[in-house]
Design an enzyme around this catalytic site. Structure first.
Site, PDB file in Angstrom:
ATOM      1  N   ASP A  76       0.832  -1.208   0.000  1.00  0.00           N
ATOM      2  CA  ASP A  76       0.000   0.000   0.000  1.00  0.00           C
ATOM      3  C   ASP A  76       0.865   1.256   0.000  1.00  0.00           C
ATOM      4  OD1 ASP A  76       0.711  -0.768   2.714  1.00  0.00           O
ATOM      5  OD2 ASP A  76      -0.639   0.785   3.442  1.00  0.00           O
ATOM      6  N   GLU A 138      -0.146  -1.267   5.565  1.00  0.00           N
ATOM      7  CA  GLU A 138       0.914  -0.958   6.532  1.00  0.00           C
ATOM      8  C   GLU A 138       0.784   0.479   7.020  1.00  0.00           C
ATOM      9  OE1 GLU A 138       4.789   0.404   8.077  1.00  0.00           O
ATOM     10  OE2 GLU A 138       3.648   1.214   6.408  1.00  0.00           O
TER      11      GLU A 138
HETATM   12 ZN   LIG Z   1       6.610   2.331   4.323  1.00  0.00          ZN
END
Ligand SMILES: [Zn+2]
Length: 367
Positions: A76, A138
């Site tokens: 992401d 994340e």
């Molecule tokens: Zn990162």
């Protein structure tokens, strides 16, 4: 040929630029997850994809009983930017200036793919089994690596390719992250006719906020207040306020002592105004502190020295997937891929740094 010398610059750049062109804001990684699953399979990996899109791609070692090493990156990109156009300049790759670049963390994925291609094309290079762990979400609180079934992993150690700074720098510690919701219960009353019958939750919360530690309160502790909600109208004494706050520390004792200061600030504020306080808290991820003798530290250091990169270690108050893997018993550190100005529209990566990151990481896992 050494593993580092087998890294192909143009192929790596092309991989990186094509990854950047696939939209993948946090929570919208499905297209990239599926494309990567297909690519890892094509390269000869067995691929596990979980229900939210995390991937574990296993590329077999060059001999029976080979050690297993994790290489991790997140798919992401921060924020909501889409339609990112990478631009190759003489010495660097940038966005067109209207979006982030997403080198955080597509540089990490590109390096991992390049390393597997090097192993595929050069069977004479002795290498461990690679567990490529490519996580989702994340950037919104290491959600993917928290969700991932980490008992599926066989790695004895790992590198998380998700750092900036000079090639050769590693992050050896990360904080525990604690999230708070302070709910202040006052008593509603007509603010003009009978204010004395009310208990103003905003005033009580304000006293708590004013006294609450906020910012870098210690070299190893940071705390902050991020959200406040409450009140209905100016003619009603407000009876409910919620305040969301966080604290992070690498030091468990300091985490507890500063947490108590935060809780006391809100309790004292409520007591002063006769309001009631409820406290909800949970630790969203846990801190780690790598030992100098650990494999990720030793291997990344040895590889940096061999290749002539200045080796350095850093402590961080930011969370990464490293927090979850260390907690799960896989000693890991974050390594630099050369990403710079990450999370901003002037994000860039130097081409030499991207190539050197691949040379460094492939040396660390084959040394
Ligand atoms: Zn990162």
């Amino acid at each position: 040929m050494s593993a580092a010398a087998a890294v192909q610059k143009e192929r790596l750049i092309e991989t990186f630029m094509s990854l950047v062109r696939v939209d993948s804001p946090s929570g919208q990684e499905a297209a990239l997850s599926d494309a990567l699953a297909a690519e890892f399979k094509e390269l000869g990996c067995s691929v596990y994809q979980d229900d939210i899109g995390n991937l574990i791609a296993t590329f077999p070692g060059s001999r029976q009983g080979a050690e297993t090493v994790m290489l991790c990156a997140h798919m992401d990109t921060v924020g909501t930017d889409v339609d990112i156009q990478p631009i190759r300049q003489a010495d660097r790759i940038t966005s067109d200036g209207t979006t982030i670049l997403g080198a955080d963390d597509k540089s990490g994925i590109a390096v991992i793919l390049e390393i597997i291609k090097v192993f595929r094309d050069n069977p004479e290079i002795v290498h461990p089994t690679i567990e490529a762990v490519i996580t989702v979400q994340e950037e919104i609180g290491v959600v993917g690596s928290t969700h991932l079934q980490k008992d599926r992993l066989k790695s004895s150690w790992g590198l998380v390719l998700d750092g900036g700074g000079p090639i050769g720098s590693i992050t050896v510690s990360g904080p525990t992250s604690r999230k708070y919701t302070f709910t202040v219960h006052g008593k509603a009353a007509h603010a003009a006719i009978a204010p004395e019958e009310g208990v103003n939750a905003i005033q009580a919360a304000a006293a708590g906020i004013a006294a609450c530690p906020c910012g870098k309160v210690d070299p190893e502790v940071v705390s902050g207040i991020g959200v406040i909600q409450g009140g209905v109208a100016t003619n009603i004494v407000p009876d409910l306020v919620t305040v969301q706050a966080m604290i992070r520390s690498r030091n468990d004792e300091k985490l507890e002592s500063w947490s108590q200061k935060m809780e006391k600030a809100f309790q004292d504020g409520c007591d002063a105004f006769g309001a009631q306080l409820t406290i909800e808290k949970h630790d969203s991820y846990f801190g780690y502190l790598l030992d100098e003798s650990s494999l990720p530290w030793q291997k990344s250091k040895a590889a940096a020295l061999q290749l002539g990169f200045p080796f350095s270690t850093h402590d961080s108050l930011g969370g990464t997937d490293c927090n979850n893997f260390n907690r799960a018993g896989i000693p890991s550190c974050a390594v630099s891929t050369g990403m710079a100005n990450e999370h901003m529209k002037n994000e860039y990566i130097l081409i030499q740094d991207l190539v050197d990151s691949a040379r460094w990481v492939i040396t660390a896992i084959t040394i």
